[in-house]
Design a protein around this motif. Structure first.
Motif, mmCIF file in Angstrom:
data_model
loop_
_atom_site.group_PDB
_atom_site.id
_atom_site.type_symbol
_atom_site.label_atom_id
_atom_site.label_comp_id
_atom_site.label_asym_id
_atom_site.label_seq_id
_atom_site.Cartn_x
_atom_site.Cartn_y
_atom_site.Cartn_z
ATOM 1 N N SER A 138 0.867 -1.179 0.000
ATOM 2 C CA SER A 138 0.000 0.000 0.000
ATOM 3 C C SER A 138 0.899 1.221 0.000
ATOM 4 O O SER A 138 2.083 1.156 0.363
ATOM 5 C CB SER A 138 -0.900 0.018 1.240
ATOM 6 O OG SER A 138 -0.100 0.174 2.399
ATOM 7 N N LEU A 139 0.355 2.351 -0.428
ATOM 8 C CA LEU A 139 1.141 3.582 -0.417
ATOM 9 C C LEU A 139 1.599 3.927 0.992
ATOM 10 O O LEU A 139 2.697 4.451 1.194
ATOM 11 C CB LEU A 139 0.327 4.733 -1.006
ATOM 12 C CG LEU A 139 -0.030 4.628 -2.487
ATOM 13 C CD1 LEU A 139 -0.904 5.801 -2.898
ATOM 14 C CD2 LEU A 139 1.215 4.566 -3.358
ATOM 15 N N ASP A 171 5.303 5.623 1.697
ATOM 16 C CA ASP A 171 5.280 7.016 1.249
ATOM 17 C C ASP A 171 5.868 7.969 2.288
ATOM 18 O O ASP A 171 6.274 7.571 3.386
ATOM 19 C CB ASP A 171 3.875 7.432 0.810
ATOM 20 C CG ASP A 171 2.896 7.622 1.972
ATOM 21 O OD1 ASP A 171 3.284 7.470 3.143
ATOM 22 O OD2 ASP A 171 1.715 7.926 1.694
ATOM 23 N N TRP A 182 7.423 -0.931 -6.306
ATOM 24 C CA TRP A 182 6.533 -0.013 -5.592
ATOM 25 C C TRP A 182 5.137 0.032 -6.220
ATOM 26 O O TRP A 182 4.331 0.885 -5.870
ATOM 27 C CB TRP A 182 7.136 1.393 -5.546
ATOM 28 C CG TRP A 182 7.400 2.002 -6.896
ATOM 29 C CD1 TRP A 182 6.527 2.722 -7.656
ATOM 30 C CD2 TRP A 182 8.609 1.945 -7.666
ATOM 31 N NE1 TRP A 182 7.109 3.127 -8.830
ATOM 32 C CE2 TRP A 182 8.397 2.661 -8.869
ATOM 33 C CE3 TRP A 182 9.867 1.361 -7.446
ATOM 34 C CZ2 TRP A 182 9.388 2.802 -9.833
ATOM 35 C CZ3 TRP A 182 10.842 1.507 -8.426
ATOM 36 C CH2 TRP A 182 10.604 2.219 -9.594
ATOM 37 N N SER A 224 1.644 -0.321 -6.377
ATOM 38 C CA SER A 224 0.815 -0.380 -5.178
ATOM 39 C C SER A 224 -0.462 -1.175 -5.390
ATOM 40 O O SER A 224 -1.040 -1.178 -6.478
ATOM 41 C CB SER A 224 0.461 1.046 -4.726
ATOM 42 O OG SER A 224 -0.452 1.012 -3.656
ATOM 43 N N ASN A 266 2.688 5.264 -8.514
ATOM 44 C CA ASN A 266 2.615 6.719 -8.381
ATOM 45 C C ASN A 266 3.974 7.336 -8.684
ATOM 46 O O ASN A 266 5.020 6.717 -8.452
ATOM 47 C CB ASN A 266 2.191 7.091 -6.962
ATOM 48 C CG ASN A 266 0.694 7.293 -6.866
ATOM 49 O OD1 ASN A 266 0.205 8.394 -6.985
ATOM 50 N ND2 ASN A 266 -0.029 6.204 -6.655
ATOM 51 N N HIS A 278 3.216 10.795 -1.946
ATOM 52 C CA HIS A 278 2.786 9.415 -1.751
ATOM 53 C C HIS A 278 3.502 8.451 -2.686
ATOM 54 O O HIS A 278 3.111 7.296 -2.769
ATOM 55 C CB HIS A 278 1.278 9.297 -2.009
ATOM 56 C CG HIS A 278 0.438 10.100 -1.075
ATOM 57 N ND1 HIS A 278 0.264 9.766 0.251
ATOM 58 C CD2 HIS A 278 -0.272 11.229 -1.262
ATOM 59 C CE1 HIS A 278 -0.521 10.655 0.827
ATOM 60 N NE2 HIS A 278 -0.865 11.557 -0.073
ATOM 61 N N ARG A 279 4.558 8.878 -3.342
ATOM 62 C CA ARG A 279 4.990 8.157 -4.517
ATOM 63 C C ARG A 279 6.482 7.893 -4.544
ATOM 64 O O ARG A 279 7.192 8.213 -3.612
ATOM 65 C CB ARG A 279 4.510 8.924 -5.741
ATOM 66 C CG ARG A 279 2.998 9.066 -5.679
ATOM 67 C CD ARG A 279 2.447 10.367 -6.240
ATOM 68 N NE ARG A 279 1.063 10.509 -5.825
ATOM 69 C CZ ARG A 279 0.687 11.247 -4.780
ATOM 70 N NH1 ARG A 279 1.573 11.925 -4.080
ATOM 71 N NH2 ARG A 279 -0.577 11.307 -4.431
ATOM 72 N N LYS A 307 0.394 9.216 -12.202
ATOM 73 C CA LYS A 307 0.362 7.801 -11.841
ATOM 74 C C LYS A 307 0.215 6.963 -13.100
ATOM 75 O O LYS A 307 -0.235 7.448 -14.139
ATOM 76 C CB LYS A 307 -0.771 7.517 -10.864
ATOM 77 C CG LYS A 307 -2.147 7.875 -11.360
ATOM 78 C CD LYS A 307 -3.188 7.829 -10.241
ATOM 79 C CE LYS A 307 -3.042 8.988 -9.289
ATOM 80 N NZ LYS A 307 -4.154 9.078 -8.315
#
Length: 420
Positions: free
Chosen positions: A147-148, A152, A201, A203, A219, A224-225, A273
């Protein structure tokens, strides 16, 4: 490093605006206050938010006190407000909220202080990093997608690592976070029928653009990326903090960014994204650059790649990143998409990113854009009066950006955004 061509009258105007905004944040609101964002019963959330609340305002006053532009009483008052309730160390806590946010605000605002509670806060943060690393290790072993919030800047291990880079850069825990980020960059298979390889990564979180076909996404931006981890890896390497395959991980992220870099008359840009459908098509659905914000847009992505170029001693990558940011700053169409003055989405984030990037730039081209950006920040600094008062999305971040540019000083607060 060369000085940016900012004239004295502009610097005076920036500091005057910074002082004016700071004056509106002298005393914390009453304990039962909660910003509209959080609802009527959420004063605890307001207090512990670096992004939108008291913790972020404490950091502003701490930086000003350290540079001789304010006293320490507002720092203490806002920190008391931030710590009035039990600090949140749950799954929603991270660099921008809860116990880690308050710890980061305290140690940045008062770096030489040793309040009695600091050892407890440090231990609590270390425990949280340990738990997050254990969960990430289990997820990797299960070959599940992250998950982010696992990695992140806002809630994940990148944000916690940013704090450790400032607070405990020579400790083993930071190196474990960096080693995790290296592992995160290793390719994985997607869920589509072709079994395509995607970045590690990639997600599990859905995007707001996904229809019946699910498959997660990758992302691109800072908050968040993957450019957040890229910036942290690069900043650590600049301090000669290295882990095995460190440089390889930086190059892997940069190569992926190169793959998705797009061209336009206004210069290079990156999509926000990438979905499974876009991965399959080999091109993004976006047709051009979006808002030039720190969190999603070209400024954050370019600064991360500039830092990567510096860390790797890759002059070509550094110069390409600087050119991308320079052309972004010179594009009236992109600038017209900025609608607020905040660090996260608006003029302050653009100005802060450009200022730090210009200080590291190999040529003067980027520096020549600074006066215009600073003038626009001053012009728009009070366009809105949001209920938020914090660092990332509120008035404190606007004031701190103006203060930093006006005084030419850096007290490591920009690590909250991974731009320095």
């Amino acid at each position: 490093m060369t000085e940016a061509p900012l004239r004295t009258p502009l610097l005076r105007a920036a500091e005057a605006m910074a002082a004016c905004i700071t004056d509106t944040l002298t005393e914390p609101p009453p304990p039962d206050f909660a910003a509209d964002d959080y609802g009527p019963r959420s004063s605890r959330w307001y207090a512990q938010s670096l992004s939108r609340g008291a913790a972020g305002v404490a950091l502003l006053h701490g930086v000003r006190a350290q540079t001789g532009h304010g006293g320490w009483e507002p720092v203490h008052a806002w920190l008391r407000r931030a710590t009035a309730d039990t600090l949140n160390s749950g799954s929603g806590a991270g660099l921008w909220f809860g116990a880690p946010a308050v710890t980061h605000a305290l140690t940045t605002a008062m770096p030489h202080a040793r309040p009695a509670a600091l050892d407890t806060l440090d231990h609590a943060l270390d425990d949280q990093v340990e738990r997050r690393l254990a969960a990430a290790t289990a997820r990797l072993a299960a070959r599940a997608r992250p998950s982010l919030s696992e990695f992140d800047l806002v809630r994940g291990l990148t944000g916690l690592g940013a704090h450790l880079l400032c607070r405990a850069s020579h400790g083993p825990l930071l190196r474990r976070v960096l080693a995790y980020l290296v592992q995160l960059t290793e390719p994985v298979h997607t869920d589509d029928e072709a079994g395509r390889l995607a970045p590690g990564w990639w997600s599990a979180d859905p995007t707001d653009r996904e229809g019946p076909e699910q498959g997660g996404h990758a992302n691109v931006g800072m908050a968040h990326r993957i450019t957040g981890p890229l910036a942290l890896l690069a900043l650590a390497m600049r301090q000669n903090i290295r882990v095995p395959r460190h440089a390889e991980a930086i190059r892997r992220i940069c190569t992926w960014l190169d793959r998705w870099q797009q061209t336009s008359p206004a210069g290079p840009w990156w999509p926000e994204k990438i979905t499974v459908a876009e991965l399959r098509a080999g091109k993004p659905s976006m047709s051009g650059p979006a808002r030039p914000s720190w969190c999603y847009g070209t400024p954050g992505v370019a600064r991360a790649q500039q830092l990567a170029g510096i860390a790797l001693d890759d002059a070509a990558r550094q110069e390409a990143a600087e050119e991308a940011l320079t052309r972004c700053l010179a594009d009236p169409l992109q600038l017209s998409r900025i609608v607020d003055p905040s660090l996260c989405h608006g003029w302050a984030g653009l100005a802060a990113t450009a200022w730090y990037a210009a200080a590291d730039a190999r040529t003067a081209d980027l520096q020549k854009q600074l006066p215009q950006v600073v003038r626009l920040l001053i012009q728009h600094a009070t366009d809105t009066t949001p209920a938020r008062s914090g660092l990332i999305t509120g008035a404190a971040g606007i004031a701190l950006t103006l203060h930093t540019i006006a005084t030419g000083t850096d007290v490591r607060w920009a690590t909250s955004l991974l731009i320095n």
